[in-house]
Scaffold this motif. Structure first.
Motif, short mmCIF file in Angstrom:
data_model
loop_
_atom_site.label_atom_id
_atom_site.label_comp_id
_atom_site.label_asym_id
_atom_site.label_seq_id
_atom_site.Cartn_x
_atom_site.Cartn_y
_atom_site.Cartn_z
N GLU A 1 0.82 -1.21 0.00
CA GLU A 1 0.00 0.00 0.00
C GLU A 1 0.85 1.26 0.00
OE1 GLU A 1 -3.18 0.12 2.87
OE2 GLU A 1 -3.68 -1.99 2.50
N VAL A 2 2.03 1.22 0.60
CA VAL A 2 2.89 2.39 0.64
C VAL A 2 3.30 2.83 -0.77
CG1 VAL A 2 5.14 1.20 0.87
CG2 VAL A 2 4.80 3.45 1.93
N SER A 3 3.16 1.96 -1.74
CA SER A 3 3.52 2.33 -3.11
C SER A 3 2.70 3.52 -3.60
CB SER A 3 3.39 1.14 -4.06
OG SER A 3 2.04 0.78 -4.24
N THR A 4 1.47 3.63 -3.16
CA THR A 4 0.64 4.78 -3.53
C THR A 4 1.25 6.07 -3.02
OG1 THR A 4 -1.34 3.38 -3.48
CG2 THR A 4 -1.69 5.77 -3.37
N ALA A 5 1.71 6.07 -1.79
CA ALA A 5 2.35 7.26 -1.21
C ALA A 5 3.67 7.55 -1.91
CB ALA A 5 2.55 7.08 0.29
N PHE A 6 4.46 6.51 -2.17
CA PHE A 6 5.74 6.70 -2.87
C PHE A 6 5.50 7.26 -4.28
CE2 PHE A 6 8.29 3.26 -0.35
CZ PHE A 6 8.54 4.18 0.66
N ASN A 7 4.50 6.73 -4.98
CA ASN A 7 4.22 7.21 -6.33
C ASN A 7 3.79 8.68 -6.32
OD1 ASN A 7 4.85 4.72 -7.39
ND2 ASN A 7 2.72 4.07 -7.62
N GLU B 1 14.31 4.82 -1.46
CA GLU B 1 15.42 4.65 -2.41
C GLU B 1 15.36 3.29 -3.10
OE1 GLU B 1 19.01 5.51 -0.26
OE2 GLU B 1 18.47 7.61 0.00
N GLU B 2 15.07 2.24 -2.37
CA GLU B 2 14.96 0.91 -2.96
C GLU B 2 13.78 0.85 -3.92
OE1 GLU B 2 15.30 -3.21 -3.84
OE2 GLU B 2 16.72 -1.66 -3.26
N TYR B 3 12.67 1.43 -3.53
CA TYR B 3 11.49 1.46 -4.38
C TYR B 3 11.84 2.14 -5.72
CZ TYR B 3 6.60 2.32 -5.66
OH TYR B 3 5.38 2.34 -6.31
N CYS B 4 12.47 3.29 -5.64
CA CYS B 4 12.85 4.02 -6.85
C CYS B 4 13.89 3.26 -7.66
CB CYS B 4 13.37 5.41 -6.47
SG CYS B 4 12.06 6.50 -5.87
N TYR B 5 14.83 2.62 -6.99
CA TYR B 5 15.85 1.85 -7.70
C TYR B 5 15.22 0.71 -8.51
CZ TYR B 5 19.61 -1.32 -8.75
OH TYR B 5 20.47 -2.16 -9.42
N THR B 6 14.22 0.04 -7.93
CA THR B 6 13.60 -1.07 -8.66
C THR B 6 12.84 -0.56 -9.89
OG1 THR B 6 11.59 -1.13 -7.30
CG2 THR B 6 13.44 -2.55 -6.62
N ILE B 7 12.27 0.62 -9.80
CA ILE B 7 11.61 1.22 -10.97
C ILE B 7 12.67 1.51 -12.03
CG2 ILE B 7 10.38 3.24 -11.85
CD1 ILE B 7 8.96 3.34 -9.09
N TYR B 8 13.75 2.16 -11.62
CA TYR B 8 14.79 2.52 -12.58
C TYR B 8 15.36 1.28 -13.26
CZ TYR B 8 18.82 4.75 -14.70
OH TYR B 8 19.73 5.21 -15.62
N SER B 9 15.69 0.28 -12.47
CA SER B 9 16.32 -0.91 -13.07
C SER B 9 15.34 -1.67 -13.97
CB SER B 9 16.90 -1.82 -11.99
OG SER B 9 15.90 -2.29 -11.13
N SER B 10 14.07 -1.62 -13.69
CA SER B 10 13.07 -2.30 -14.52
C SER B 10 12.77 -1.53 -15.81
CB SER B 10 11.76 -2.48 -13.76
OG SER B 10 11.95 -3.33 -12.67
#
Length: 120
Positions: A13-19, A107-116
């Motif tokens: 659920e935190v992905s909504t806040a991160f996005n 940072e990990e969340y953003c890194y996984t987006i970047y690498s994907s």
């Protein structure tokens, strides 16, 4: 934005806040939306949250409130990451736990987006 769905952590659920944080910050970059995202993610990889570039995570009080609101997800993301690495992740800057967790998980969340999306 479809690129934000390219993270292993999208089920939390935190992905909504991160996005929401990401989308707010990419507006200050030039280019089309995907280019703005790439530039933002690269800046974050270079400076990290400790640089102060993520206004939502500058002050310990803000990090504490965010951590309390998303405690279970943040702890689970950290556990997933440590399981993948096979070792604990140290709090190198000796920040309060809640600040460390916000920085680490964002940072990990953003890194996984970047690498994907961009590391192809």
């Amino acid at each position: 934005m479809k690129a934000l769905e390219k993270t292993a952590y999208r089920t939390y659920e935190v992905s909504t806040a991160f996005n929401k944080i990401i989308l707010g910050h990419i507006e200050s970059y030039d280019g089309k939306k995907k280019e703005k995202l790439r530039l933002f993610l690269e800046d974050l990889q270079h400076g990290g949250c400790i640089s102060g570039m993520i206004s939502e995570f500058i002050y310990h009080a803000d990090c504490k409130a965010f951590y309390i609101a998303h405690l279970e997800d943040l702890e689970n993301i950290k556990n997933d990451l440590e399981d993948g690495l096979g070792e604990p992740i140290p709090n190198r800057f000796k920040s309060p736990h809640y600040t460390f967790m916000c920085w680490l998980c964002f940072e990990e969340y953003c890194y996984t987006i970047y690498s994907s999306v961009f590391d192809n």
